[in-house]
Design a protein around this motif. Structure first.
Motif, PDB file in Angstrom:
ATOM      1  N   ASP A   1       0.851  -1.187   0.000  1.00 52.79           N
ATOM      2  CA  ASP A   1       0.000   0.000   0.000  1.00 52.79           C
ATOM      3  C   ASP A   1       0.894   1.248   0.000  1.00 52.79           C
ATOM      4  O   ASP A   1       1.591   1.516   0.981  1.00 52.79           O
ATOM      5  N   PRO A   2       0.887   2.011  -1.115  1.00 49.26           N
ATOM      6  CA  PRO A   2       1.782   3.175  -1.222  1.00 49.26           C
ATOM      7  C   PRO A   2       1.572   4.230  -0.135  1.00 49.26           C
ATOM      8  O   PRO A   2       2.420   5.090   0.050  1.00 49.26           O
ATOM      9  N   LYS A   3       0.436   4.148   0.570  1.00 49.57           N
ATOM     10  CA  LYS A   3       0.230   5.112   1.671  1.00 49.57           C
ATOM     11  C   LYS A   3       1.257   4.907   2.785  1.00 49.57           C
ATOM     12  O   LYS A   3       1.536   5.803   3.562  1.00 49.57           O
ATOM     13  N   TYR A   4       1.765   3.682   2.892  1.00 43.25           N
ATOM     14  CA  TYR A   4       2.680   3.361   3.998  1.00 43.25           C
ATOM     15  C   TYR A   4       4.055   3.019   3.449  1.00 43.25           C
ATOM     16  O   TYR A   4       4.550   1.903   3.591  1.00 43.25           O
ATOM     17  N   MET A   5       4.638   3.983   2.788  1.00 41.18           N
ATOM     18  CA  MET A   5       5.879   3.716   2.067  1.00 41.18           C
ATOM     19  C   MET A   5       6.987   4.675   2.519  1.00 41.18           C
ATOM     20  O   MET A   5       6.727   5.838   2.789  1.00 41.18           O
ATOM     21  N   SER A   6       8.217   4.156   2.601  1.00 40.81           N
ATOM     22  CA  SER A   6       9.386   5.011   2.887  1.00 40.81           C
ATOM     23  C   SER A   6      10.496   4.715   1.894  1.00 40.81           C
ATOM     24  O   SER A   6      10.649   3.578   1.447  1.00 40.81           O
ATOM     25  N   GLU A   7      11.283   5.751   1.609  1.00 37.62           N
ATOM     26  CA  GLU A   7      12.473   5.567   0.758  1.00 37.62           C
ATOM     27  C   GLU A   7      13.703   5.821   1.599  1.00 37.62           C
ATOM     28  O   GLU A   7      13.776   6.834   2.287  1.00 37.62           O
ATOM     29  N   SER A   8      14.656   4.916   1.520  1.00 40.74           N
ATOM     30  CA  SER A   8      15.933   5.128   2.192  1.00 40.74           C
ATOM     31  C   SER A   8      17.003   5.247   1.118  1.00 40.74           C
ATOM     32  O   SER A   8      17.083   4.408   0.223  1.00 40.74           O
ATOM     33  N   LEU A   9      17.805   6.285   1.197  1.00 38.69           N
ATOM     34  CA  LEU A   9      18.820   6.518   0.160  1.00 38.69           C
ATOM     35  C   LEU A   9      20.201   6.684   0.784  1.00 38.69           C
ATOM     36  O   LEU A   9      20.356   7.385   1.781  1.00 38.69           O
ATOM     37  N   ILE A  10      21.174   6.020   0.195  1.00 37.55           N
ATOM     38  CA  ILE A  10      22.579   6.284   0.534  1.00 37.55           C
ATOM     39  C   ILE A  10      23.162   6.919  -0.721  1.00 37.55           C
ATOM     40  O   ILE A  10      23.144   6.315  -1.798  1.00 37.55           O
ATOM     41  N   VAL A  11      23.646   8.139  -0.606  1.00 41.78           N
ATOM     42  CA  VAL A  11      24.131   8.848  -1.796  1.00 41.78           C
ATOM     43  C   VAL A  11      25.642   9.087  -1.686  1.00 41.78           C
ATOM     44  O   VAL A  11      26.172   9.165  -0.586  1.00 41.78           O
ATOM     45  N   PRO A  12      26.321   9.186  -2.838  1.00 37.62           N
ATOM     46  CA  PRO A  12      27.768   9.470  -2.780  1.00 37.62           C
ATOM     47  C   PRO A  12      28.015  10.859  -2.190  1.00 37.62           C
ATOM     48  O   PRO A  12      27.179  11.750  -2.339  1.00 37.62           O
ATOM     49  N   TYR A  13      29.151  11.028  -1.545  1.00 39.06           N
ATOM     50  CA  TYR A  13      29.538  12.358  -1.063  1.00 39.06           C
ATOM     51  C   TYR A  13      29.620  13.293  -2.252  1.00 39.06           C
ATOM     52  O   TYR A  13      30.025  12.889  -3.344  1.00 39.06           O
ATOM     53  N   GLU A  14      29.237  14.534  -2.047  1.00 43.06           N
ATOM     54  CA  GLU A  14      29.316  15.484  -3.179  1.00 43.06           C
ATOM     55  C   GLU A  14      30.759  15.853  -3.461  1.00 43.06           C
ATOM     56  O   GLU A  14      31.563  15.914  -2.567  1.00 43.06           O
TER      57      GLU A  14
END
Lengths: 428, 421
Positions: A415-428
């Motif tokens: 159910d997209p109502k209960y959704m989270s995104e976790s992101l690990i991004v490269p250092y700028e």
């Protein structure tokens, strides 16, 4: 002793509850050299708030894992060494809801079994050894902090859940483990390592009566008080997620995405249906996002995903989530496409009988292959047993799954109502 | 377990017959000299070979075909062994005995393996997009690998320690060579691999003579190919290289690279020495550096005896790098001086035997062991005999001929002066 022979898969299981409440399961694997034993307590990282003997205990995060480390150290030295002297490999692991000690060997089995039982049943902690362990575990925590796969996962759980202890790292934090004392460890051991809170699973080729007699005699000699009632306290977890997006920079070559859909059971499901639901979700996810599906190749051809794309469903009574992992700078587009695909599947007749048959065949092939591994059998038998199920029921659970089950469960769980995104991004 | 070695269609077949598994595993191995120019190409080639064939034209078709055979698993992988580069294709599938459906799985899958090997491809331009995709995927796989700080440290270590030696190459190739690979490169390497590599087929499971007959369908060669199997000859140096790199990480990864003088140390004693030094939870490195000194959570040693190389690998606090190095050397010194018991030696020998029995309980373990025997031209009796010859003196001798060559550290903190010892 209860003996069950599963004719279709040619496996035999012996089961007996000892006088002190310890459950012992023996699975015979004829012709195997290897003997594999797991000794498991229902004490994991989630059990950090409970009442026993009328006293409520709120214990430091990471204590179950800390205790697991400490159990190998005794007054007369390290037990790892003794297993090694007996030609065995010993290990242990802590998960959210249990701690398992195990060894495998091809010789000196009974010496090793006694060593395992004595080690797990007889605690020995000193202030000094507790202090020393903090140093080792702190390095373990730091090792995981350098692991982007671990970080993206932990960050997601911290975002999906508001109160549930699953959001806390199994090892705890340097601050929380620094609060641990030998007295807390003794109290946790006395409470959770009582025989009636434990299960032993043995896989190998043995004389059944000799094996059970050995364990019976050992357990009868323990003279231990049992049956402390433990009440666990969990704050009610709201359905909503805590954060919809969380981002951490790290030393990675490309962005890591983990997308999670939270799913909490509306009422208490029975154990069999829980096991069935897990398999249904595995099928459904594979039919939509697996290597046999058209969507997988669409995503692949659009260069949105690579072979690191993965998905899975995990649920127990108090928590549940579906996870998707992906890697690449186009995380936003991946999320968008996953949501579109879910929507498309739910609004069309996507699932077919042919797909379901193919899933069933694949699972049975994998299952047979897993039964060639004593480690797999011991670990999974324990998991199913503690969840109130039976590993050897899997073929019959699979048999009973219908296309309707797949459609309904897929829609309910994602159910997209209960959704989270976790992101690990490269250092700028 | 009954082992039968034959040659069919000029290809050696090793049939390992046992009724303890519910599955069959077939492994086809191709071996040739590790060559910088072809390693990356061989990786892309093997990826392409298992995804499409002349009969199964798309990945979906191929995956669906395998699913029909109860989820048979086809995988490829490359490894480095001695001075060789090996490409493996492995097919695992359920024994028909446990399946209530009339399928001739073993025979059909042998025909399928022939399709895989004689694949692909017309090598026409329409395959270009397939190649491009596999290049992208392999590139991503390698960059993902490099996201592990320990793996980065390890690769940096190899490049420093083996500067101009081919031993610095990883089995999976190099990321910056992927872009320039063409369909023609793939085609040439495919042809070369099928004609010139040493090829072996191994099968483990409850095989029958009929099954072995089916194996004939996998492939046929005009000539029997047997290649030499050697290690690289690295030189022991008196100068120790030190290098420290700094990145934003939480824990320092420090690797000590040693060279073992292969002429002076026997292989079996080196294996036992590695077990005792840092090979497991009872080893000196684990017991003393981790359990007694709380220096590290990860600490172990790895041996590549064919190439005469040993690594001690640790994840430690930034400020304890030098201390770790000093203590690793102290533990090594104990072995040189014979400061270990006969009991521990015996235990380590028993563990070696136990690990072998353990491997024989896993289909892939059986295959790896028997392939190792095939390469070295040995059998179980020979290994047992060599093991019985390992003594305290022979282990001390290995330690004496183990020389520190390079100390590499990847750290997140300031370098703490690991420049002298």
């Amino acid at each position: 002793m209860e003996v069950t022979h599963y004719k279709d898969i040619d496996e035999t299981v012996y089961h007996e509850k000892m006088n002190n409440g310890l459950e012992v399961v023996y699975i015979k694997k004829g012709g195997f050299n290897k003997k594999f034993v797991t000794y498991t307590t229902k004490f994991g990282s989630m059990d950090n708030d409970f009442t026993v003997d009328g006293i409520r205990h709120q214990i430091p995060d990471g204590i179950a894992h800390f205790l697991e480390h400490k159990m190998f150290e005794k007054e007369d030295g390290d037990v790892f060494n003794k297993f090694s002297q007996n030609g065995a490999n010993a290990n242990a692991f802590t998960s959210y809801d249990r701690t398992t000690y195990l060894f495998s060997c091809t010789e000196n089995f009974y010496e090793n079994l006694k060593l395992l039982m004595d080690m797990v049943e007889t605690p020995y902690f000193t202030d000094e050894s507790v202090k020393k362990e903090i140093g080792i575990i702190n390095e373990e925590i730091k090792m995981y902090q350098d692991n982007p796969g671990f970080r993206v996962y932990n960050q997601l759980l911290e975002s999906l859940y508001q109160k549930h202890p699953i959001r806390i790292d199994i090892a705890g934090t340097l601050e929380s483990i620094s609060e641990i004392t030998k007295d807390t460890l003794y109290m946790c051991h006395e409470t959770f390592y009582a025989p009636n809170n434990m299960v032993m699973v043995i896989v190998g080729d043995f004389d059944t009566e000799e094996l059970f007699e050995f364990i019976r005699t050992h357990q009868d000699n323990r003279n231990i008080e049992v049956l402390k009632e433990i009440t666990h306290h969990f704050e009610v977890e709201p359905k909503d997620v805590l954060e919809s997006v969380a981002t951490t920079p790290m030393n990675v070559s490309d962005t890591r995405l983990m997308l999670g859909f939270k799913y909490l059971e509306s009422g208490e499901e029975d154990k069999y249906n829980e096991a069935k639901r897990d398999i249904i979700m595995m099928f459904a996810l594979d039919m939509v996002f697996g290597a046999q599906s058209k969507y997988y190749y669409e995503l692949m051809n659009e260069s949105l995903i690579d072979e690191s794309f993965n998905f899975g469903f995990s649920a127990e009574h108090t928590y549940g989530h579906t996870l998707f992992t992906s890697r690449g700078s186009n995380a936003k587009d991946v999320v968008k496409r996953i949501l579109e695909i879910i929507e498309e599947v739910n609004t069309t007749d996507y699932f077919t009988d042919e797909m379901l048959l193919s899933q069933k065949r694949e699972l049975l092939g994998d299952y047979l292959s897993s039964l060639d591994s004593p480690e797999y059998i011991a670990n999974q038998y324990t998991k199913y047993l503690l969840d109130g199920n039976n590993l050897y029921q899997v073929p019959s659970i699979v048999d009973g799954i219908t296309l309707e089950d797949v459609k309904v469960t897929f829609k309910e769980v994602l159910d997209p109502k209960y959704m989270s995104e976790s992101l690990i991004v490269p250092y700028e | 377990m009954k082992i039968n070695e034959t040659t069919v269609n000029n290809i050696p077949i090793i049939d390992i017959r046992t009724d303890k598994f519910k599955t069959f595993t077939i492994r086809i191995s191709f071996r040739n000299t590790l060559d910088e120019k072809t390693t990356t190409i061989r990786n892309i080639l093997s990826r392409m070979m298992i995804k499409r064939t002349k009969n199964l034209r798309t990945e979906t078709e191929l995956v669906q075909f395998l699913a029909k055979y109860y989820g048979a698993h086809l995988t490829e992988g490359t490894t480095k062994r001695g001075d060789s580069h090996i490409v493996n294709f492995t097919l695992e599938f359920a024994n028909e005995r446990f399946i209530h459906e009339d399928l001739n799985i073993f025979n059909d899958l042998c025909e399928f393996l022939n399709d895989i090997l004689t694949t692909p491809f017309e090598y026409t331009d329409e395959w270009q997009s397939f190649l491009d995709q596999e290049k992208r995927l392999h590139k991503n796989k390698l960059s993902l690998l490099l996201d592990s700080s320990m793996q980065r440290a390890y690769i940096n270590m190899l490049n420093i320690m083996f500067k101009d030696e081919p031993n610095r190459h990883m089995s999976f190739g190099k990321i910056d060579e992927i872009d320039s690979i063409t369909l023609e490169d793939i085609m040439k390497e495919h042809k070369k691999m099928m004609e010139e590599d040493e090829m072996v087929v191994l099968v483990v499971g409850q095989t029958t003579d009929n099954n072995i007959k089916s194996l004939e369908k996998i492939y046929s060669r005009d000539n029997y190919v047997k290649l030499p199997f050697n290690g690289f000859n690295g030189q022991v140096s008196n100068v120790i290289n030190y290098q420290t790199d700094v990145e934003k990480i939480e824990q320092a990864k420090t690797i000590l690279g040693f060279r073992i003088d292969k002429k002076q140390a026997d292989m079996m004693s080196a294996r036992i020495f590695n077990r005792m030094f840092g090979g497991g939870a009872a080893s000196f490195l684990f017991m003393n550096l981790r359990e007694k000194l709380s220096l590290a959570y990860q600490i172990h040693s790895e041996l590549d005896i064919k190439n005469g190389v040993l690594f001690a690998i640790a994840g430690v606090d930034f400020n304890r790098v030098k201390e770790t190095e000093i203590h690793v050397m102290k533990e090594l010194e104990k072995f040189r001086n014979g400061d270990f018991t006969e009991e521990f030696l015996q235990e380590s020998k028993n563990q070696f035997l136990s690990a072998r029995l353990d491997a024989m309980d896993k289909p892939k373990g059986v295959i790896a062991t028997l392939y190792g025997h095939f390469l070295a031209g040995i059998d179980f009796d020979y290994v047992d005999e060599q093991l019985s010859l390992v003594t305290k003196e022979s282990v001390m001798n290995v330690a004496k001929h183990t020389h520190l060559d390079t100390v590499y550290t990847l750290t997140g903190g300031e370098s703490n002066g690991s420049h002298t010892l």
